[in-house]
Design a protein around this motif. Structure first.
Motif, PDB file in Angstrom:
ATOM      1  N   ILE A 144      21.354  18.188  39.449  1.00 15.89           N
ATOM      2  CA  ILE A 144      21.784  18.882  38.725  1.00 15.89           C
ATOM      3  C   ILE A 144      23.115  19.169  39.161  1.00 15.89           C
ATOM      4  N   LYS A 145      23.135  18.652  40.408  1.00 17.58           N
ATOM      5  CA  LYS A 145      24.670  18.377  40.986  1.00 17.58           C
ATOM      6  C   LYS A 145      25.474  17.195  40.243  1.00 17.58           C
ATOM      7  N   THR A 146      24.803  16.386  39.349  1.00 16.58           N
ATOM      8  CA  THR A 146      25.246  15.288  38.465  1.00 16.58           C
ATOM      9  C   THR A 146      25.811  15.890  37.233  1.00 16.58           C
ATOM     10  N   MET A 147      24.761  16.512  36.416  1.00 13.71           N
ATOM     11  CA  MET A 147      25.459  17.759  36.480  1.00 13.71           C
ATOM     12  C   MET A 147      26.797  19.028  35.842  1.00 13.71           C
ATOM     13  N   VAL A 148      27.014  19.297  37.026  1.00 15.93           N
ATOM     14  CA  VAL A 148      27.889  19.792  37.647  1.00 15.93           C
ATOM     15  C   VAL A 148      29.155  18.978  37.677  1.00 15.93           C
ATOM     16  N   LEU A 149      29.073  17.782  38.293  1.00 18.31           N
ATOM     17  CA  LEU A 149      29.803  17.026  38.395  1.00 18.31           C
ATOM     18  C   LEU A 149      31.103  16.562  37.831  1.00 18.31           C
ATOM     19  N   LYS A 150      29.984  16.171  36.448  1.00 20.94           N
ATOM     20  CA  LYS A 150      30.689  15.328  35.309  1.00 20.94           C
ATOM     21  C   LYS A 150      30.853  16.544  33.582  1.00 20.94           C
ATOM     22  N   ASN A 151      30.756  17.540  34.003  1.00 18.59           N
ATOM     23  CA  ASN A 151      30.781  18.940  33.267  1.00 18.59           C
ATOM     24  C   ASN A 151      29.707  18.435  32.462  1.00 18.59           C
ATOM     25  N   LEU A 152      28.970  18.258  32.343  1.00 11.69           N
ATOM     26  CA  LEU A 152      28.380  17.994  31.177  1.00 11.69           C
ATOM     27  C   LEU A 152      27.305  19.507  30.513  1.00 11.69           C
ATOM     28  N   PRO A 153      26.873  19.041  29.064  1.00 12.98           N
ATOM     29  CA  PRO A 153      26.218  20.011  28.793  1.00 12.98           C
ATOM     30  C   PRO A 153      24.517  20.416  29.629  1.00 12.98           C
ATOM     31  N   GLN A 154      24.524  21.532  30.113  1.00 12.33           N
ATOM     32  CA  GLN A 154      22.968  22.479  31.004  1.00 12.33           C
ATOM     33  C   GLN A 154      22.305  22.463  30.150  1.00 12.33           C
ATOM     34  N   THR A 155      21.942  21.231  29.616  1.00 14.77           N
ATOM     35  CA  THR A 155      20.467  21.259  28.653  1.00 14.77           C
ATOM     36  C   THR A 155      18.763  20.924  29.478  1.00 14.77           C
ATOM     37  N   ASP A 156      17.812  21.554  28.960  1.00 12.13           N
ATOM     38  CA  ASP A 156      17.083  20.386  29.002  1.00 12.13           C
ATOM     39  C   ASP A 156      16.715  19.731  28.777  1.00 12.13           C
ATOM     40  N   GLY A 157      17.359  18.597  27.897  1.00  9.39           N
ATOM     41  CA  GLY A 157      17.427  17.577  27.891  1.00  9.39           C
ATOM     42  C   GLY A 157      18.509  16.105  28.925  1.00  9.39           C
ATOM     43  N   VAL A 158      19.572  17.031  29.388  1.00 12.10           N
ATOM     44  CA  VAL A 158      20.709  16.097  30.120  1.00 12.10           C
ATOM     45  C   VAL A 158      19.417  16.577  31.076  1.00 12.10           C
ATOM     46  N   PHE A 159      18.856  17.277  31.561  1.00  8.18           N
ATOM     47  CA  PHE A 159      18.184  17.100  33.243  1.00  8.18           C
ATOM     48  C   PHE A 159      17.194  16.431  33.180  1.00  8.18           C
ATOM     49  N   LYS A 160      15.918  16.393  32.276  1.00  8.03           N
ATOM     50  CA  LYS A 160      15.719  14.641  31.928  1.00  8.03           C
ATOM     51  C   LYS A 160      16.227  13.860  32.427  1.00  8.03           C
ATOM     52  N   ALA A 161      17.244  13.301  31.367  1.00  5.63           N
ATOM     53  CA  ALA A 161      17.537  12.443  31.265  1.00  5.63           C
ATOM     54  C   ALA A 161      17.965  11.639  32.579  1.00  5.63           C
ATOM     55  N   LEU A 162      18.500  12.794  33.169  1.00  2.31           N
ATOM     56  CA  LEU A 162      19.338  12.284  35.261  1.00  2.31           C
ATOM     57  C   LEU A 162      18.435  12.251  35.668  1.00  2.31           C
ATOM     58  N   TYR A 163      17.499  13.166  35.393  1.00  2.75           N
ATOM     59  CA  TYR A 163      15.980  13.198  36.169  1.00  2.75           C
ATOM     60  C   TYR A 163      15.658  11.892  36.550  1.00  2.75           C
ATOM     61  N   HIS A 164      15.204  11.414  35.049  1.00  2.00           N
ATOM     62  CA  HIS A 164      14.604  10.113  35.308  1.00  2.00           C
ATOM     63  C   HIS A 164      14.985   8.953  35.236  1.00  2.00           C
ATOM     64  N   ALA A 165      15.962   9.055  35.195  1.00  2.00           N
ATOM     65  CA  ALA A 165      17.135   7.557  35.647  1.00  2.00           C
ATOM     66  C   ALA A 165      17.280   7.421  36.962  1.00  2.00           C
ATOM     67  N   GLN A 166      16.418   8.545  38.154  1.00  2.00           N
ATOM     68  CA  GLN A 166      16.538   7.966  39.012  1.00  2.00           C
ATOM     69  C   GLN A 166      14.843   7.553  39.708  1.00  2.00           C
ATOM     70  N   SER A 167      14.090   7.189  38.761  1.00  2.00           N
ATOM     71  CA  SER A 167      12.985   6.894  38.700  1.00  2.00           C
ATOM     72  C   SER A 167      12.661   5.509  39.926  1.00  2.00           C
ATOM     73  N   SER A 168      11.886   5.643  40.722  1.00  2.00           N
ATOM     74  CA  SER A 168      11.928   4.615  41.907  1.00  2.00           C
ATOM     75  C   SER A 168      11.032   3.469  40.643  1.00  2.00           C
ATOM     76  N   THR A 169      10.238   3.826  39.379  1.00  2.00           N
ATOM     77  CA  THR A 169       9.369   2.822  39.059  1.00  2.00           C
ATOM     78  C   THR A 169      10.361   1.746  38.757  1.00  2.00           C
ATOM     79  N   PRO A 170      10.373   0.493  38.674  1.00  2.00           N
ATOM     80  CA  PRO A 170      10.925  -0.557  38.170  1.00  2.00           C
ATOM     81  C   PRO A 170      11.596  -0.391  36.761  1.00  2.00           C
ATOM     82  N   MET A 171      11.903  -0.582  35.662  1.00  2.00           N
ATOM     83  CA  MET A 171      11.662  -0.379  34.312  1.00  2.00           C
ATOM     84  C   MET A 171      11.263  -0.797  33.538  1.00  2.00           C
ATOM     85  N   SER A 172      10.587  -2.385  34.661  1.00  2.00           N
ATOM     86  CA  SER A 172      10.354  -3.528  33.558  1.00  2.00           C
ATOM     87  C   SER A 172       8.531  -2.612  33.680  1.00  2.00           C
ATOM     88  N   ALA A 173       7.972  -2.328  34.969  1.00  2.00           N
ATOM     89  CA  ALA A 173       6.656  -1.560  34.370  1.00  2.00           C
ATOM     90  C   ALA A 173       6.589  -0.631  34.182  1.00  2.00           C
TER      91      ALA A 173
END
Length: 516
Positions: A144-173
């Protein structure tokens, strides 16, 4: 060394590339830095200073909660002080459209307050729903902070994208898990979409360690040509080529390779493919040969392993191919009218989009959506202060043989007026978790085509590994017009950790040739 978290990278990427625009209805905590005539003042917001018009008198140096009001008479924001909230960590709940702050929302509002980020009633209302749906409150707040800082659309899709971008699981896995699920469940009517995803994943692996199978075939060919190769070994190679449905190539004379005192010709990839009667590109041949090798029986695989033990295999990595393969340039490719190429060779993102339009079991849909959001989140993290300065962030899978990991990279670059990268200046930070060296950070600074490297690693012997490769690195860089200045190795003691944090936070002006 403490792992460099994706949340840290997100925080620092957005903090110094914010695009906050004050709009009527927003509420934020700010500090009064200076007072001017005509009710004007200098206010601190998100670490930056701005001039605003006030609706009431304030005290210099104090912190207040402000609400932005419409200002038809001027170009500067018009601010109203929220009564009864001077110096508090949170504004009155009714001012942000709720009766009472629950624990999750309190943490969010306090986080926004600490960083002087604006919020609205709509933001808080959506945030309450979003935070109730995710398992990590911390990652949700960061999204949510990233959405505000970058003035991104506050939509479900943007929130999920920024949330999953923080996944601790390796992308290769995550990619391997999805591949395994797709191979286990073949669904009627979805074959094309599934095949596109599996093909995109195979192409990714090809771009990570390109032409490994071609190199294997070339190695067998060279061994077959050696005069001192035993008849038994030659027979094994003949049997392997027959099982691979490949003719033994004839000898070429364009390149020479000396093996045990005997000069043998080393065919190029194109000449080798021609001799193998494979009318395809090296990249497509790699995928084809992988399929052929997978058909070998256990005895043949054992023979192949013994025959190729002497191969000098090195992991290779193509950043451009990986970016395209993941689909991180998908929207740009569509704008550039490369639809035909995307249809012939779909990226992972475009293949996932097609797959998610199908009827899918929940296990596959969840995995595909998570990976899809993660890729989109990376694209949203790309930032630019203006048309010439950009910060790019990439997290991508890398592997060599059985070892798999992720590469994280931050790239600060400069573009000229035509949009081309200025190759004379750059700042690139690599973070890797390597098989033997473990966590490693490489800070690469390019100034006027002069490169300095700083390597941070906790292994005591890393310094001893540098000299044998330093001259080769210098020569390779000279081929591309660059000069290697210094290579410095540090352990992650306190000073190094401070350096890593500052490296992520500093914005540099720069770019480099990706082919190095």
């Amino acid at each position: 060394m403490k792992a460099l978290s994706i949340e840290t990278i997100m925080t620092n990427l957005t903090r110094f590339n914010s695009k906050i625009e004050l709009k009527p209805g927003q509420i934020f905590s700010g500090k009064v830095l200076a007072l001017y005539p005509n009710d004007m003042a200098k206010i601190q917001l998100a670490g930056k200073n701005m001039t605003a018009q006030l609706m009431t008198g304030l005290s210099l140096g104090e912190k207040y909660w402000f609400q932005v009001k419409p200002n038809s008479s001027g170009s500067v924001p018009l601010l109203q002080v929220i009564e009864g909230a001077k110096g508090t960590q949170t504004p009155p709940p009714q001012s942000i459209g709720i009766r009472k702050l629950n624990p999750q929302l309190r943490l969010l509002v306090e986080a926004l307050s600490r960083e002087q980020l604006p919020m609205t009633k709509e933001t808080i209302g959506k945030a309450e729903q979003w935070l109730a749906q995710v398992s990590s409150n911390e990652k949700g707040i960061q999204a949510i902070k990233t959405m505000v800082l970058k003035n991104l659309p506050q939509t479900d899709g943007v929130f999920k994208a920024l949330y999953h971008a923080q996944s601790s699981t390796p992308m290769s896995a995550e990619i391997d898990d999805l591949m395994q699920l797709l191979q286990q469940q073949r669904m009627s009517g979805n074959e094309k979409a599934i095949n596109n995803v599996t093909s995109a994943i195979q192409t990714l692996k090809t771009s990570i360690t390109p032409l490994t199978n071609l190199q294997t075939v070339k190695h067998l060919f060279m061994m077959y040509q050696q005069p001192d190769t035993s008849l038994a070994v030659k027979q094994q190679i003949q049997d392997l080529f027959q099982s691979l449905k490949l003719p033994l190539p004839t000898q070429h004379n364009d390149q020479q390779s000396t093996v045990k005192g005997t000069t043998l010709s080393l065919p190029t990839d194109e000449m080798l493919l021609q001799s193998l009667k494979l009318n395809m590109s090296p990249r497509n041949a790699e995928v084809y040969l992988r399929e052929q090798f997978s058909q070998l029986n256990q005895t043949q695989m054992s023979n192949l392993k013994q025959l190729t033990q002497t191969m000098d295999q090195k992991p290779q990595f193509s950043l451009i191919e990986m970016v395209k393969g993941l689909g991180l340039s998908l929207e740009k490719d569509l704008i550039s009218h490369q639809i035909g190429e995307l249809q012939r060779n779909p990226s992972l993102k475009s293949a996932l989009l097609e797959l998610l339009n199908q009827e899918l079991p929940s296990t596959i849909r969840d995995k595909a959506e998570s990976l899809m959001h993660r890729l989109t989140g990376q694209q949203l993290l790309h930032t630019s202060e203006n048309q010439s300065l950009m910060t790019l962030f990439y997290q991508m899978p890398i592997h060599f043989k059985e070892w798999k990991s992720d590469l994280m990279m931050r790239w600060d670059l400069k573009q000229n007026q035509s949009g081309e990268i200025d190759e004379d200046y750059s700042r690139i930070l690599f973070y890797l978790d390597l098989q033997h060296l473990n966590e490693t950070v490489i800070d690469m600074n390019v100034q006027n085509r002069v490169i300095s490297l700083k390597i941070v690693n906790d292994q005591m012997h890393v310094n001893q590994l540098i000299p044998p490769f330093k001259e080769m690195l210098k020569e390779r860089l000279v081929e591309h017009g660059y000069t290697l200045s210094t290579i410095k190795v540090e352990q992650s003691v306190n000073e190094s950790k401070k350096h890593l944090n500052s490296t992520m936070m500093e914005a540099s002006i720069q770019g480099v040739d990706l082919s190095i």
